[in-house]
Design a protein around this motif. Sequence first.
Motif, PDB file in Angstrom:
ATOM      1  N   ARG A 191     -12.010  17.406   3.826  1.00  0.00           N
ATOM      2  CA  ARG A 191     -11.447  17.185   5.155  1.00  0.00           C
ATOM      3  C   ARG A 191     -10.302  16.186   5.023  1.00  0.00           C
ATOM      4  N   PRO A 192      -9.117  16.508   5.531  1.00  0.00           N
ATOM      5  CA  PRO A 192      -7.984  15.580   5.395  1.00  0.00           C
ATOM      6  C   PRO A 192      -8.297  14.221   6.008  1.00  0.00           C
ATOM      7  N   ARG A 193      -7.611  13.207   5.503  1.00  0.00           N
ATOM      8  CA  ARG A 193      -7.797  11.863   6.058  1.00  0.00           C
ATOM      9  C   ARG A 193      -7.460  11.828   7.532  1.00  0.00           C
ATOM     10  N   ARG A 194      -6.543  12.674   7.953  1.00  0.00           N
ATOM     11  CA  ARG A 194      -6.234  12.846   9.373  1.00  0.00           C
ATOM     12  C   ARG A 194      -5.632  14.224   9.553  1.00  0.00           C
ATOM     13  N   THR A 195      -6.100  14.938  10.570  1.00  0.00           N
ATOM     14  CA  THR A 195      -5.575  16.263  10.891  1.00  0.00           C
ATOM     15  C   THR A 195      -4.857  16.179  12.227  1.00  0.00           C
ATOM     16  N   ILE A 196      -3.596  16.599  12.215  1.00  0.00           N
ATOM     17  CA  ILE A 196      -2.753  16.483  13.410  1.00  0.00           C
ATOM     18  C   ILE A 196      -2.261  17.862  13.793  1.00  0.00           C
ATOM     19  N   GLY A 197      -2.603  18.315  14.982  1.00  0.00           N
ATOM     20  CA  GLY A 197      -2.050  19.552  15.508  1.00  0.00           C
ATOM     21  C   GLY A 197      -0.657  19.288  16.043  1.00  0.00           C
ATOM     22  N   MET A 238       0.842  -1.186   0.000  1.00  0.00           N
ATOM     23  CA  MET A 238       0.000   0.000   0.000  1.00  0.00           C
ATOM     24  C   MET A 238       0.885   1.247   0.000  1.00  0.00           C
ATOM     25  N   THR A 239       0.548   2.217  -0.845  1.00  0.00           N
ATOM     26  CA  THR A 239       1.321   3.448  -0.922  1.00  0.00           C
ATOM     27  C   THR A 239       1.059   4.311   0.309  1.00  0.00           C
ATOM     28  N   ALA A 240       2.125   4.818   0.898  1.00  0.00           N
ATOM     29  CA  ALA A 240       1.967   5.673   2.084  1.00  0.00           C
ATOM     30  C   ALA A 240       1.296   6.978   1.690  1.00  0.00           C
ATOM     31  N   THR A 257       6.920   8.457  16.166  1.00  0.00           N
ATOM     32  CA  THR A 257       5.608   8.591  16.774  1.00  0.00           C
ATOM     33  C   THR A 257       4.662   9.350  15.861  1.00  0.00           C
ATOM     34  N   VAL A 258       5.135  10.436  15.251  1.00  0.00           N
ATOM     35  CA  VAL A 258       4.296  11.210  14.330  1.00  0.00           C
ATOM     36  C   VAL A 258       3.916  10.361  13.117  1.00  0.00           C
ATOM     37  N   LEU A 259       4.854   9.576  12.594  1.00  0.00           N
ATOM     38  CA  LEU A 259       4.531   8.698  11.466  1.00  0.00           C
ATOM     39  C   LEU A 259       3.458   7.677  11.861  1.00  0.00           C
ATOM     40  N   ASP A 260       3.565   7.154  13.064  1.00  0.00           N
ATOM     41  CA  ASP A 260       2.534   6.204  13.530  1.00  0.00           C
ATOM     42  C   ASP A 260       1.173   6.891  13.611  1.00  0.00           C
ATOM     43  N   ILE A 261       1.155   8.149  14.081  1.00  0.00           N
ATOM     44  CA  ILE A 261      -0.107   8.887  14.173  1.00  0.00           C
ATOM     45  C   ILE A 261      -0.676   9.124  12.761  1.00  0.00           C
ATOM     46  N   ILE A 262       0.193   9.526  11.846  1.00  0.00           N
ATOM     47  CA  ILE A 262      -0.259   9.785  10.472  1.00  0.00           C
ATOM     48  C   ILE A 262      -0.904   8.527   9.876  1.00  0.00           C
ATOM     49  N   ASP A 263      -0.277   7.388  10.135  1.00  0.00           N
ATOM     50  CA  ASP A 263      -0.740   6.141   9.512  1.00  0.00           C
ATOM     51  C   ASP A 263      -1.803   5.424  10.323  1.00  0.00           C
ATOM     52  N   GLY A 264      -2.248   6.060  11.413  1.00  0.00           N
ATOM     53  CA  GLY A 264      -3.396   5.537  12.122  1.00  0.00           C
ATOM     54  C   GLY A 264      -3.135   4.771  13.370  1.00  0.00           C
ATOM     55  N   ALA A 265      -1.884   4.726  13.830  1.00  0.00           N
ATOM     56  CA  ALA A 265      -1.585   3.974  15.045  1.00  0.00           C
ATOM     57  C   ALA A 265      -1.964   4.764  16.285  1.00  0.00           C
ATOM     58  N   LEU A 311      -9.535  20.563  18.601  1.00  0.00           N
ATOM     59  CA  LEU A 311     -10.149  20.388  17.284  1.00  0.00           C
ATOM     60  C   LEU A 311      -9.463  19.339  16.404  1.00  0.00           C
ATOM     61  N   PRO A 312      -8.128  19.276  16.333  1.00  0.00           N
ATOM     62  CA  PRO A 312      -7.508  18.268  15.459  1.00  0.00           C
ATOM     63  C   PRO A 312      -7.859  16.848  15.899  1.00  0.00           C
ATOM     64  N   ASP A 313      -7.763  15.920  14.940  1.00  0.00           N
ATOM     65  CA  ASP A 313      -8.020  14.514  15.253  1.00  0.00           C
ATOM     66  C   ASP A 313      -7.046  14.009  16.319  1.00  0.00           C
ATOM     67  N   VAL A 314      -5.807  14.453  16.222  1.00  0.00           N
ATOM     68  CA  VAL A 314      -4.782  14.132  17.213  1.00  0.00           C
ATOM     69  C   VAL A 314      -3.973  15.398  17.428  1.00  0.00           C
ATOM     70  N   PHE A 315      -3.553  15.652  18.653  1.00  0.00           N
ATOM     71  CA  PHE A 315      -2.680  16.791  18.929  1.00  0.00           C
ATOM     72  C   PHE A 315      -1.361  16.253  19.456  1.00  0.00           C
ATOM     73  N   ALA A 316      -0.283  16.472  18.691  1.00  0.00           N
ATOM     74  CA  ALA A 316       1.049  15.972  19.034  1.00  0.00           C
ATOM     75  C   ALA A 316       1.865  17.109  19.628  1.00  0.00           C
ATOM     76  N   GLN A 317       2.013  17.104  20.941  1.00  0.00           N
ATOM     77  CA  GLN A 317       2.768  18.148  21.619  1.00  0.00           C
ATOM     78  C   GLN A 317       4.255  17.824  21.582  1.00  0.00           C
ATOM     79  N   LEU A 318       5.049  18.789  21.099  1.00  0.00           N
ATOM     80  CA  LEU A 318       6.492  18.571  20.986  1.00  0.00           C
ATOM     81  C   LEU A 318       7.169  18.804  22.337  1.00  0.00           C
ATOM     82  N   THR A 319       7.031  17.836  23.203  1.00  0.00           N
ATOM     83  CA  THR A 319       7.682  17.887  24.506  1.00  0.00           C
ATOM     84  C   THR A 319       7.696  16.496  25.110  1.00  0.00           C
ATOM     85  N   VAL A 320       8.402  16.362  26.231  1.00  0.00           N
ATOM     86  CA  VAL A 320       8.400  15.110  26.987  1.00  0.00           C
ATOM     87  C   VAL A 320       7.562  15.305  28.246  1.00  0.00           C
ATOM     88  N   ALA A 321       7.113  14.208  28.809  1.00  0.00           N
ATOM     89  CA  ALA A 321       6.243  14.286  29.978  1.00  0.00           C
ATOM     90  C   ALA A 321       6.925  14.976  31.155  1.00  0.00           C
TER      91      ALA A 321
END
Length: 426
Positions: free
Chosen positions: A134-140, A1-3, A418-426, A212-222
């Motif tokens: 609407r994008p297939r997935r929207t990531i903040g 499958m094409t990415a 992690t961002v790639l996993d989010i993009i591809d639905g993980a 609002l985004p489907d997933v919000f990826a915060q650029l930080t560590v816990a």
Amino acid sequence: MTAAPIVLAATSLTGHVRPVLNLARHLVAAGRRVTVVSGSRFAPQAEAAGAAFVPLAGPADFDDRRLGELQPWLHELAPGPAFLQAMFGWFTDMAPAQNAVLQEVLAEQPDAAVIHETAFYGTWPQLLGAPGIRPRRTIGLGVFPLTLSGAELTMMGPPPPRAGLDVRGAAAAFNAELAAQLAGATAHAQQVMAGLGATATLPVISDAQVLLPDVFAQLTVASFEYPRVDAPPTLRLVGALPPEPPTAWEPPSWWPELSQRRVVALTQGTVANHDLTDLVQPTLDALADEDVLVVAGLGGREIAPGDLRVPSNARVESFIPFDALFPLVDVVVTNGGYGGVQLALHHGVPLVVAGGSEDKPAVAARVADFGVGVDLRTGRPETAAVGQAVRRVLEEPAFRRRARDLSADYRAADPVRTVLDIIDGA
């Protein structure tokens, strides 16, 4: 499958575009088809990262090197409700132009995932029910501290104490007041989105950025973010992006001096450096008689003779890549840019932060709360306060130990994977 192809979108602000371009570089290296959408002045950098580039248009395409002229309120309004109203209003007013360009890109790439930094509202209309693609997935992408309120937190972090109230009561009171203060900005955003066909109701605008985004990826560590008892399932703390690769920059002739004594790095950012008496001059004055080497980078700003009093133990350059400098320093004095602070922590370097506007007070508060430095609690500190803070950070080893603890967390994270996993639905 094409990415699926990936569209990265950012407002035309250097501090917002830089992490997006860094991410683009890594996604291209992972073999993904990437398109960057941002201000036209960033086209060369996007293309250098290996991405296609589409410029924004109208009010969304501006040169942030002229920001003080274009948006004078940034320097005229003190931190507080009026500043926040103006900031959110500005982000909102760019959304129609952003959305128009983004819809054109999606018409050619309808299966694309869209990643946009926090202040890019151009995805909002379709997320709120407007017609269009609407994008297939929207990531903040969180490029500044989380603005999300919660049961025990405000958009700025833990609530200030209030007599007779526990933490939850204080947070609820603060958040209710903030929602009232931002009611005008939220209503304006609702009106603009409705004008584009949106049908859903916005939460308070500071929360909407995250929710609002489907997933919000915060650029930080816990370990550099306040724990949440009610974090939404769409929120992910992915770690900060790895330092950017070396550029063609040539070290100045004085570079070997960095190994001869303790070094203090100094920055007032790339946008908020119109008045170097805010932080650069007080720091140079404060450390003039100390046995340290002060290295100031001015974010690309050129200075004329006489603009600064430069003592003999200081070296001032228009531009220094902090990826090269920070591994060699003992403390960083900064105005609190989120990316720069996290880069220092990636290298295990403690900080002194003078955060006066935008998100910078929230960054400074985290530095103090997590034990990695001193918060000067102002954007224009007194000379004596800067000197005292730098000496304290240099002399108290707990700051460096804690910074090194966080460095291990940053290095252990894998934000690109992690961002790639989010993009591809993980």
